[in-house]
Motif scaffolding. Sequence first.
Motif, mmCIF file in Angstrom:
data_model
loop_
_atom_site.group_PDB
_atom_site.id
_atom_site.type_symbol
_atom_site.label_atom_id
_atom_site.label_comp_id
_atom_site.label_asym_id
_atom_site.label_seq_id
_atom_site.Cartn_x
_atom_site.Cartn_y
_atom_site.Cartn_z
ATOM 1 N N PRO A 248 24.653 38.695 46.487
ATOM 2 C CA PRO A 248 24.572 37.941 47.269
ATOM 3 C C PRO A 248 26.064 37.064 46.829
ATOM 4 C CG PRO A 248 22.379 37.941 46.585
ATOM 5 C CD PRO A 248 23.316 38.857 45.703
ATOM 6 N N ALA A 249 26.219 36.754 45.502
ATOM 7 C CA ALA A 249 27.454 35.961 45.163
ATOM 8 C C ALA A 249 28.725 36.472 45.518
ATOM 9 C CB ALA A 249 27.612 35.520 43.737
ATOM 10 N N TYR A 250 28.801 37.628 45.377
ATOM 11 C CA TYR A 250 29.941 38.403 45.739
ATOM 12 C C TYR A 250 30.403 38.619 47.316
ATOM 13 C CZ TYR A 250 31.085 39.671 41.078
ATOM 14 O OH TYR A 250 31.411 39.825 39.400
ATOM 15 N N GLU A 251 29.220 38.833 47.999
ATOM 16 C CA GLU A 251 29.271 38.853 49.455
ATOM 17 C C GLU A 251 29.716 37.510 50.069
ATOM 18 O OE1 GLU A 251 29.212 41.576 51.231
ATOM 19 O OE2 GLU A 251 28.007 42.941 50.385
ATOM 20 N N LYS A 252 29.070 36.616 49.449
ATOM 21 C CA LYS A 252 29.436 35.291 49.959
ATOM 22 C C LYS A 252 30.896 34.750 49.809
ATOM 23 C CE LYS A 252 28.218 30.364 49.318
ATOM 24 N NZ LYS A 252 29.335 29.883 48.369
ATOM 25 N N LEU A 253 31.318 35.105 48.467
ATOM 26 C CA LEU A 253 32.658 34.790 48.089
ATOM 27 C C LEU A 253 33.847 35.674 48.841
ATOM 28 C CD1 LEU A 253 32.483 34.134 44.575
ATOM 29 C CD2 LEU A 253 32.645 32.378 45.943
ATOM 30 N N ARG A 254 33.328 36.821 48.909
ATOM 31 C CA ARG A 254 34.258 37.746 50.030
ATOM 32 C C ARG A 254 34.269 36.988 51.359
ATOM 33 N NH1 ARG A 254 33.733 44.091 50.129
ATOM 34 N NH2 ARG A 254 31.550 43.785 50.989
ATOM 35 N N SER A 255 33.177 36.853 51.831
ATOM 36 C CA SER A 255 33.049 36.327 53.381
ATOM 37 C C SER A 255 33.915 34.921 53.305
ATOM 38 C CB SER A 255 31.840 36.049 53.802
ATOM 39 O OG SER A 255 31.226 35.071 53.124
ATOM 40 N N GLU A 256 34.009 34.420 52.376
ATOM 41 C CA GLU A 256 34.897 33.086 52.382
ATOM 42 C C GLU A 256 36.314 33.381 51.857
ATOM 43 O OE1 GLU A 256 32.917 30.813 49.482
ATOM 44 O OE2 GLU A 256 31.453 30.108 50.915
ATOM 45 N N GLY A 257 36.635 34.665 51.732
ATOM 46 C CA GLY A 257 38.150 34.973 51.381
ATOM 47 C C GLY A 257 38.426 34.604 50.002
ATOM 48 N N LYS B 119 43.620 32.778 47.207
ATOM 49 C CA LYS B 119 43.025 31.593 47.419
ATOM 50 C C LYS B 119 41.714 31.645 46.621
ATOM 51 C CE LYS B 119 39.839 30.033 51.198
ATOM 52 N NZ LYS B 119 39.017 30.061 52.458
ATOM 53 N N GLY B 120 41.273 32.704 46.069
ATOM 54 C CA GLY B 120 40.125 32.384 45.018
ATOM 55 C C GLY B 120 40.686 32.024 43.616
ATOM 56 N N LEU B 121 41.955 32.556 43.201
ATOM 57 C CA LEU B 121 42.403 32.146 42.068
ATOM 58 C C LEU B 121 42.686 30.400 41.909
ATOM 59 C CD1 LEU B 121 45.255 34.934 41.670
ATOM 60 C CD2 LEU B 121 43.289 34.508 40.060
ATOM 61 N N LEU B 122 43.249 30.130 43.242
ATOM 62 C CA LEU B 122 43.554 28.545 43.098
ATOM 63 C C LEU B 122 42.363 27.732 42.990
ATOM 64 C CD1 LEU B 122 46.291 28.639 45.742
ATOM 65 C CD2 LEU B 122 46.738 28.372 43.192
ATOM 66 N N ARG B 123 41.123 28.064 43.209
ATOM 67 C CA ARG B 123 39.866 27.276 42.987
ATOM 68 C C ARG B 123 38.918 28.036 42.029
ATOM 69 N NH1 ARG B 123 38.592 25.954 48.941
ATOM 70 N NH2 ARG B 123 36.800 24.617 47.953
ATOM 71 N N VAL B 124 39.471 28.897 41.029
ATOM 72 C CA VAL B 124 38.514 29.764 40.450
ATOM 73 C C VAL B 124 37.346 29.045 39.558
ATOM 74 C CG1 VAL B 124 40.044 29.806 38.432
ATOM 75 C CG2 VAL B 124 38.274 31.640 38.648
ATOM 76 N N ASP B 125 37.603 27.805 39.184
ATOM 77 C CA ASP B 125 36.508 27.074 38.491
ATOM 78 C C ASP B 125 35.425 26.737 39.397
ATOM 79 O OD1 ASP B 125 37.673 27.078 35.729
ATOM 80 O OD2 ASP B 125 39.138 25.727 36.421
ATOM 81 N N GLY B 126 35.660 26.404 40.739
ATOM 82 C CA GLY B 126 34.646 25.992 41.629
ATOM 83 C C GLY B 126 33.846 27.047 42.341
ATOM 84 N N LEU B 127 34.411 28.545 41.975
ATOM 85 C CA LEU B 127 33.475 29.714 42.063
ATOM 86 C C LEU B 127 32.417 29.794 41.273
ATOM 87 C CD1 LEU B 127 36.415 32.086 43.275
ATOM 88 C CD2 LEU B 127 35.229 30.134 44.763
#
Length: 418
Positions: free
Chosen positions: A372-381, A395-403
């Motif tokens: 579920p976490a990976y699907e959610k994060l993939r859907s958010e790009g 995009k994910g690298l720039l906000r990694v701590d928030g993920l």
Amino acid sequence: YPAYSFWKPDYVAEFDKSLHSSPKPDVPMGLYFHIPFCRKRCKFCYFKVYTGKNSDEIQTYLDALAAEVELYAEMPAIINRPLNHIYFGGGTPSFISTKHLQSLVDRAKAAMPWDNLEEVAFECEPGTLTQSKLETIKEIGVTRLSLGIENFNDEILQENGRAHLTKEIERVKPWVKELGFDLLNIDLIAGMVGETWDTWKETVRKAIDYDADSVTTYQMELPFNTLYSKQIMDGKETQVVADWPTKREWNDYAIEELTAAGYEISSAYTMVRKGKNRTFVYRDALWHGGDIVSTGVASFGHLSGVHVQNSSNWGEYIEKVRMGKLPLNRAFPTTERDRLTRELILQTKLGRVDPQYFQSKFDVNILSEFRPAYEKLRSEGMLDFNENEIKLTRKGLLRVDGLLPEFYEARYRNSRYT
């Protein structure tokens, strides 16, 4: 790992049991020295640091630090177990004198031999360095020198409470190059108070001109115990603090410019020059479940499956060590699930995760376990994945701590670390 609010003092006894267990020579072991001294306290600093300590007080602390290493070295879980990496952090390790540094290293080497080290990392503040001090730092075996430059604008450095100015940054450059450290890293902070697009672009340009082997860029954080945070909450801070979207834009700009200058992404924070040895032993050992013997007041470590924190009180720390006791304050024994999660979230900060690693080490298919976490994060790009690799997007690298909270157990998701 944000479990600190769940730590209990009675768990220290369990850590003591782990210290008397059999050593694990196949698990990499590192040593962290916390040197908590600074010329000034930065307005954004949330670490345990001291300013104004005199030479005798510093020597007293370093004697305790060395004695703590000697205590650890006698423990059954550690005795005769080789070190493969060491990290001097703070605070400002380069604040102490060459005499102080050499005496600490001599005692530590006698207790835990440094014969087969792969890396010795050392944090520096440019204004504390002299040519002779750098020579000593090189002589003790430092391979990775990290300069806390943060910004190349004097007004911004002064506003944020940094002790150094750009003239000191430039002064040390030829000394560092002449000594030939294996790797020179410089730190930058996107979003320091007073930063603008124009000043940030100039800082990135000068960082590239500095010709470092790696550049680590952090986004400014202001936890509750910083001077800036207190001023903001009291209504006394009038400077505009950059919001997270702006800081991410500035960080993204740095990545673009460094890429164009011949660097490539090594982690969510660090760019490394192409063709340069990209191995950061301390970082990778920490993020891949290695043991870290962490010494010094308020320091954190991980050993034999237990997270530990030392006493954060100066007097208590020194007194315990003088009595021949480890200065532990809290300990948190981890479960197999805790250790899997710890490694997963820390490896995610690299920007890429190998599912086969977790299948082999923990017998867990993380793509199924955290679907579920990976699907959610993939859907958010934020990332993409297949059975062989999980890779964060820019995009994910720039906000990694928030993920990362996506992977925490529910009871840890609201834990504070300050």
